[in-house]
Write a protein that holds these residues in place. Structure first.
Motif, mmCIF file in Angstrom:
data_model
loop_
_atom_site.group_PDB
_atom_site.id
_atom_site.type_symbol
_atom_site.label_atom_id
_atom_site.label_comp_id
_atom_site.label_asym_id
_atom_site.label_seq_id
_atom_site.Cartn_x
_atom_site.Cartn_y
_atom_site.Cartn_z
ATOM 1 N N THR A 1 82.349 -16.615 98.954
ATOM 2 C CA THR A 1 81.860 -17.789 98.215
ATOM 3 C C THR A 1 81.772 -18.965 99.184
ATOM 4 O OG1 THR A 1 82.947 -17.006 96.201
ATOM 5 C CG2 THR A 1 82.287 -19.331 96.256
ATOM 6 N N ARG A 2 80.707 -19.745 99.077
ATOM 7 C CA ARG A 2 80.545 -20.879 99.981
ATOM 8 C C ARG A 2 81.480 -22.027 99.591
ATOM 9 N NH1 ARG A 2 74.478 -22.457 101.329
ATOM 10 N NH2 ARG A 2 75.604 -23.560 103.001
ATOM 11 N N LYS A 3 82.033 -22.684 100.599
ATOM 12 C CA LYS A 3 82.921 -23.822 100.368
ATOM 13 C C LYS A 3 82.101 -25.010 99.885
ATOM 14 C CE LYS A 3 86.346 -26.804 102.611
ATOM 15 N NZ LYS A 3 87.298 -26.667 101.492
ATOM 16 N N PHE A 4 82.548 -25.628 98.803
ATOM 17 C CA PHE A 4 81.879 -26.819 98.275
ATOM 18 C C PHE A 4 82.285 -28.038 99.099
ATOM 19 C CE2 PHE A 4 81.955 -30.600 95.565
ATOM 20 C CZ PHE A 4 80.643 -30.642 95.120
ATOM 21 N N ILE A 5 81.295 -28.785 99.592
ATOM 22 C CA ILE A 5 81.570 -29.975 100.398
ATOM 23 C C ILE A 5 81.243 -31.255 99.643
ATOM 24 C CG2 ILE A 5 80.933 -31.248 102.497
ATOM 25 C CD1 ILE A 5 80.536 -28.533 103.861
ATOM 26 N N GLY A 6 80.103 -31.289 98.991
ATOM 27 C CA GLY A 6 79.756 -32.524 98.286
ATOM 28 C C GLY A 6 78.519 -32.376 97.421
ATOM 29 N N ARG A 7 78.280 -33.399 96.625
ATOM 30 C CA ARG A 7 77.153 -33.410 95.688
ATOM 31 C C ARG A 7 76.595 -34.825 95.625
ATOM 32 N NH1 ARG A 7 79.705 -31.280 92.049
ATOM 33 N NH2 ARG A 7 78.534 -29.373 91.682
ATOM 34 N N GLU B 1 87.307 -22.300 87.100
ATOM 35 C CA GLU B 1 87.323 -23.647 87.673
ATOM 36 C C GLU B 1 86.174 -23.782 88.676
ATOM 37 O OE1 GLU B 1 91.835 -22.476 87.640
ATOM 38 O OE2 GLU B 1 89.915 -21.415 87.804
ATOM 39 N N ASP B 2 85.495 -24.919 88.632
ATOM 40 C CA ASP B 2 84.396 -25.197 89.559
ATOM 41 C C ASP B 2 84.775 -26.371 90.437
ATOM 42 O OD1 ASP B 2 82.408 -23.252 88.754
ATOM 43 O OD2 ASP B 2 82.269 -24.375 86.887
ATOM 44 N N GLU B 3 84.937 -26.115 91.720
ATOM 45 C CA GLU B 3 85.331 -27.164 92.644
ATOM 46 C C GLU B 3 84.288 -28.282 92.651
ATOM 47 O OE1 GLU B 3 86.888 -27.579 97.283
ATOM 48 O OE2 GLU B 3 85.946 -25.744 96.577
ATOM 49 N N GLY B 4 84.733 -29.483 92.403
ATOM 50 C CA GLY B 4 83.842 -30.634 92.466
ATOM 51 C C GLY B 4 83.086 -30.926 91.191
ATOM 52 N N SER B 5 83.169 -30.010 90.189
ATOM 53 C CA SER B 5 82.391 -30.274 88.969
ATOM 54 C C SER B 5 83.093 -29.854 87.687
ATOM 55 C CB SER B 5 81.041 -29.547 89.049
ATOM 56 O OG SER B 5 81.231 -28.145 89.077
ATOM 57 N N SER B 6 84.362 -29.507 87.753
ATOM 58 C CA SER B 6 85.060 -29.057 86.550
ATOM 59 C C SER B 6 85.219 -30.200 85.553
ATOM 60 C CB SER B 6 86.444 -28.493 86.912
ATOM 61 O OG SER B 6 86.315 -27.283 87.609
ATOM 62 N N ASP B 7 84.776 -29.959 84.335
ATOM 63 C CA ASP B 7 84.950 -30.924 83.260
ATOM 64 C C ASP B 7 85.599 -30.194 82.096
ATOM 65 O OD1 ASP B 7 84.879 -32.892 81.380
ATOM 66 O OD2 ASP B 7 82.711 -32.836 81.049
ATOM 67 N N LEU C 1 86.912 -14.882 75.368
ATOM 68 C CA LEU C 1 85.651 -15.265 76.010
ATOM 69 C C LEU C 1 85.943 -15.941 77.343
ATOM 70 C CD1 LEU C 1 82.546 -15.745 75.932
ATOM 71 C CD2 LEU C 1 83.027 -17.920 74.810
ATOM 72 N N ILE C 2 85.227 -15.512 78.370
ATOM 73 C CA ILE C 2 85.307 -16.158 79.683
ATOM 74 C C ILE C 2 84.008 -16.909 79.935
ATOM 75 C CG2 ILE C 2 85.439 -15.760 82.161
ATOM 76 C CD1 ILE C 2 87.265 -13.564 81.765
ATOM 77 N N CYS C 3 84.122 -18.139 80.436
ATOM 78 C CA CYS C 3 82.921 -18.928 80.690
ATOM 79 C C CYS C 3 83.134 -19.847 81.892
ATOM 80 C CB CYS C 3 82.537 -19.750 79.457
ATOM 81 S SG CYS C 3 83.755 -20.990 78.989
ATOM 82 N N ASP C 4 82.048 -20.442 82.384
ATOM 83 C CA ASP C 4 82.140 -21.504 83.381
ATOM 84 C C ASP C 4 82.728 -22.736 82.707
ATOM 85 O OD1 ASP C 4 80.784 -20.043 85.410
ATOM 86 O OD2 ASP C 4 78.875 -20.541 84.494
ATOM 87 N N SER C 5 83.314 -23.610 83.505
ATOM 88 C CA SER C 5 83.846 -24.844 82.919
ATOM 89 C C SER C 5 82.730 -25.681 82.302
ATOM 90 C CB SER C 5 84.596 -25.655 83.977
ATOM 91 O OG SER C 5 83.748 -25.986 85.056
ATOM 92 N N LYS C 6 81.518 -25.599 82.871
ATOM 93 C CA LYS C 6 80.413 -26.386 82.326
ATOM 94 C C LYS C 6 79.911 -25.832 80.984
ATOM 95 C CE LYS C 6 76.853 -23.958 84.997
ATOM 96 N NZ LYS C 6 75.827 -24.091 86.060
ATOM 97 N N PHE D 1 80.504 -15.086 79.738
ATOM 98 C CA PHE D 1 79.362 -15.976 79.472
ATOM 99 C C PHE D 1 79.317 -16.976 80.627
ATOM 100 C CE2 PHE D 1 78.045 -19.935 76.999
ATOM 101 C CZ PHE D 1 76.695 -19.642 77.029
ATOM 102 N N SER D 2 78.733 -16.534 81.752
ATOM 103 C CA SER D 2 78.865 -17.322 82.979
ATOM 104 C C SER D 2 77.748 -16.999 83.955
ATOM 105 C CB SER D 2 80.226 -17.014 83.632
ATOM 106 O OG SER D 2 80.264 -17.404 84.979
ATOM 107 N N GLU D 3 77.511 -17.941 84.878
ATOM 108 C CA GLU D 3 76.623 -17.685 86.000
ATOM 109 C C GLU D 3 77.282 -16.663 86.930
ATOM 110 O OE1 GLU D 3 73.703 -18.931 86.210
ATOM 111 O OE2 GLU D 3 73.668 -20.796 85.055
ATOM 112 N N THR D 4 76.472 -16.066 87.800
ATOM 113 C CA THR D 4 76.965 -15.095 88.773
ATOM 114 C C THR D 4 77.890 -15.761 89.788
ATOM 115 O OG1 THR D 4 75.003 -13.715 88.549
ATOM 116 C CG2 THR D 4 76.232 -13.520 90.613
ATOM 117 N N ARG D 5 79.051 -15.148 90.018
ATOM 118 C CA ARG D 5 80.033 -15.660 90.974
ATOM 119 C C ARG D 5 81.076 -14.582 91.222
ATOM 120 N NH1 ARG D 5 82.538 -20.764 88.369
ATOM 121 N NH2 ARG D 5 84.229 -20.413 89.844
ATOM 122 N N ALA D 6 81.925 -14.782 92.230
ATOM 123 C CA ALA D 6 82.920 -13.769 92.580
ATOM 124 C C ALA D 6 83.877 -13.485 91.423
ATOM 125 C CB ALA D 6 83.710 -14.215 93.817
ATOM 126 N N GLU D 7 84.309 -14.546 90.719
ATOM 127 C CA GLU D 7 85.267 -14.368 89.621
ATOM 128 C C GLU D 7 84.681 -13.556 88.468
ATOM 129 O OE1 GLU D 7 86.536 -17.706 92.123
ATOM 130 O OE2 GLU D 7 84.634 -17.214 91.127
#
Length: 714
Positions: free
Chosen positions: A97-103, A227-233, A200-205, A155-161
């Motif tokens: 997974t790519r490291k999140f740096i900024g947005r 958990e989404d680094e930099g964008s978890s709500d 149910l498993i989902c993205d934080s968004k 119920f999530s986008e594609t990711r390692a988790e």
């Protein structure tokens, strides 16, 4: 960009050097081809076979005399395959997974804001580490209170988790319900309630979307979010009522502290209830067994040459789609590394990539990729746009290189002679290949038909074969797959060695297995990849799934195919797309759409035919860049794109382009849309007008544009 690099490379050679290189590398192979040439002899890829069930013309793979079921001994379930691979490749890289740096948000000239992300290097987990995480998650589920006799959903986008959770569920014999992250509220509620999901498993968004429908969900008890680094709500977790809410890492920690012994599944147990993207009506849940997944996995592993732990796979398509899940199952079985990305960050110039930073492909440098035709069409259009913009010598050089490579692929083996190949690699194609990391050696394409032009273009420019596959959710993607050394286009290969392909008569459409010179008919898939049917929909299951007198299970696809003499299948029609016009002519809407899509002005298209008339019409989503370029050159004045699409001269220009591609595709006169409507809003999975695999949802589009279609027939 591409053309600039051609020129910078050429400057180092000098004029005489270029001429000499071209003479040696082009003219000598051409001479040898003339003297000794001739096309490579084709090989038999499929052979006729006698099977049970309805009469028809059946084929099996020529390389295997018996159908294969498992990728390796003892791996009869996904849980067993996962454990075997994780032990065998325990120290190898597995999930990256790519490291999140900024947005940041960039404001466009029209005031709209666009998100741009800055992502760093890939961070990797080994096979052993991933196995431990899946086991911890499985134990944590039980400690959280999940009832093992109930189902869980992702119920999530594609990711390692996503993949870790998926495998964790199987450690406790839990059936997984997969749901597209882009699914609308009604379809989401329907899917969760119908399968009586308790966790149910989902993205934080996705938590906000979930909170809005909580009162409509009948059986959900636990919600686990990534958990989404930099964008978890996670501020909405308090509005979930009585639901137990926990983060993925919290569940892992629970399991690590209190391990629970595994309860492993059986071969015939239902591993997944996969909801189709629903091109018509509410999505149907397809019941996929562990045996189905393993059969397709084993079969595809025989198609990709030398697949192994040295390979790196770029994962960015939806894991809730059968194509991506099948591909990642193959990579897992072979011990490959899987690096996660997204369609919006795929290349350096992708929409969400911050200017000056790198896309996923550049950072990962994959050797294997999957793609749907829409992605490959964008790559092709982007390259051609750059080449055409530069023009002149660079454009001519590109065209010469392309023609020589095309001749090599389609003609004599001398055309692929090493020196010439190296020249074109250095001068023309190296920079193009760098768009996808520069190391691609094989591509898997599926989800929709890929045009012959795009297939050839990617073959030549990327220097890699494309294995174009055909399959459905109902066959866990396992039906046919073109082989790496097959240089033809427009076909989907022979049957995979896990099953048979049979063509049966469809007399109404005029397709028969007895047709000469090649058998035609409805495609029926039989074998170990054919799934158990539709969840809680026995009527529909009985309609399209049949078991023959030998116990073989068959699925009736509704697609029309034709066998070539070498045993490869070509998809030529679809029963649902056939409409009978007023004067008795049959028109295939899918065939018309495939032809019109090759126009430079077409981004998307839906053909429509009213049986009470003698002509068809079409809705066209125009390619904005191509159309605006024409308008500027033709000095057509407009304030915005919507105004441009309403102008009579614009419609006329697009119509003329459609006439040209229709003629090139040999459409009959009545198959060319007599009238068209240009619609300016793109069709996306989020709008509900196309599936996650970018196939049009015909009924939804017809409903949305009902008035426009009526006006075209007025």
């Amino acid at each position: 960009m591409v053309a600039d690099d051609h020129l910078s490379v050429l400057k180092g050679y000098g004029t005489y050097g270029i001429v000499g290189a071209v003479v040696v590398a082009v003219l000598i192979p051409a001479f040898l081809a003339t003297v000794f040439g001739g096309k490579k002899k084709g090989k038999q890829r499929g052979v006729p076979v006698e099977v049970g069930g309805e009469a028809g013309y059946a084929m099996r793979n020529a390389r295997e005399t018996e159908l294969i079921e498992v990728p390796q001994k003892g791996a009869t379930t996904m849980a067993a395959l996962f454990e075997q691979s994780c032990k065998k490749y325990s120290h190898n890289r597995f999930l990256g997974t790519r490291k999140f740096i900024g947005r940041e948000f960039v404001t466009a000239s029209d005031g709209r804001k666009f998100e741009k992300v800055h992502m760093g290097e890939y961070e990797w987990q080994s096979y052993g580490e991933v196995f431990d995480r899946a086991c911890n998650f499985a134990s944590g589920l039980i400690k959280l209170g999940h009832n093992v006799d109930t189902r869980a959903a992702i119920f999530s986008e594609t990711r390692a988790e996503w993949l870790i959770a998926f495998q964790g569920f199987f450690r406790q014999n839990i059936t997984v319900v997969t749901i597209y992250a882009s699914l609308g509220e009604d379809a989401l509620i329907h899917s969760l309630n119908e399968t009586q999901v308790s966790t149910l498993i989902c993205d934080s968004k996705q938590l906000k979307k979930l909170a809005a429908i909580t009162s409509s969900l009948n059986t959900i008890q636990n919600v686990i979010y990534f958990e989404d680094e930099g964008s978890s709500d996670t501020s909405v977790t308090g509005s979930m009522g009585d639901l137990k809410v926990a983060s993925f890492s919290e569940v892992e920690k629970l399991g690590k502290e209190s391990p629970v012994p595994p309860s492993l599944p059986s071969k015939n147990g239902i591993a997944v209830i996969m909801y189709t993207s629903g091109s018509t009506g509410l999505p149907k849940g397809v019941m996929i067994t562990h045996g189905n997944i393993l059969a397709t996995t084993a079969a595809v592993m025989t198609v990709v040459p030398s697949l192994g732990s040295a390979d790196v796979y770029l994962a960015y398509l939806p894991l809730a789609h059968v194509f991506e899940l099948a591909a990642e199952s193959v990579m897992l079985a072979a011990g490959c590394s899987i690096g996660y990305g997204s369609a919006l960050t795929l290349t350096d110039t992708s929409n969400k990539v911050k200017k000056g930073t790198k896309g996923d492909a550049t950072m990962l440098q994959p050797t294997i990729m999957t793609a749907v035709p829409a992605i490959l069409d964008r790559v092709r259009d982007g390259v051609l746009k750059k080449v055409n913009e530069k023009g002149g010598f660079a454009k001519n050089l590109f065209n010469l290189g392309f023609r020589r490579r095309l001749a090599a692929v389609e003609g004599s083996w001398f055309g692929a002679w090493g020196l010439e190949s190296m020249l074109w690699d250095v001068v023309v194609f190296k920079k193009i290949r760098s768009l996808l990391g520069g190391r691609i050696r094989f591509m898997l394409c599926g989800g929709a038909p890929l045009s012959g032009d795009s297939q050839r273009f990617i073959n030549i420019c990327m220097g890699a074969p494309i294995g174009q596959g055909y399959g459905l959710t109902e066959t866990f993607a396992g039906a046919t797959f073109s082989e790496w050394d097959d240089t033809t286009v427009g076909r989907v290969g022979p049957p995979l060695p896990c099953g048979y392909i049979k063509l049966v008569s469809w007399k109404e459409g005029g397709y028969l297995p007895s047709d000469k010179p090649m058998p035609r008919g409805e495609i029926v898939v039989g074998g170990y990849s054919v799934t158990a049917g539709y969840f809680k929909n026995q009527e529909k299951t009985d309609e399209v799934f049949k078991v023959d007198e030998k116990g073989m299970r068959w699925f009736y696809t509704g697609d029309i195919g034709m066998f070539h003499p070498d045993g490869c299948l070509e998809i030529i029609d679809r029963k649902k797309d056939i409409v009978k016009l007023q004067h008795g002519e049959y028109i295939s809407l899918g065939k018309v759409e495939a032809a019109l899509a090759s126009s430079n002005y077409v981004d998307n298209v839906m053909a429509y035919a009213d049986p009470s008339h003698n002509y068809c019409v079409a809705l066209i989503v125009p390619a904005s860049q191509a159309l605006e370029k024409w308008a500027h050159e033709a000095e057509v004045k407009f304030n915005d794109f919507a105004e441009l699409c309403e102008k009579a001269e614009t419609v006329s220009e697009v119509q003329q382009s459609l006439s040209k591609v229709a003629k090139a595709s040999k459409l009959d006169k009545f198959e060319l849309p007599a009238k068209i409507k240009l619609v300016t809003e793109p069709w996306t999975p989020e709008s509900g007008l196309v599936t996650a695999a970018m196939k049009i949802k015909r009924e939804q589009i017809k409903a949305k544009f009902k008035n426009e279609l009526n006006k075209l027939y007025a």
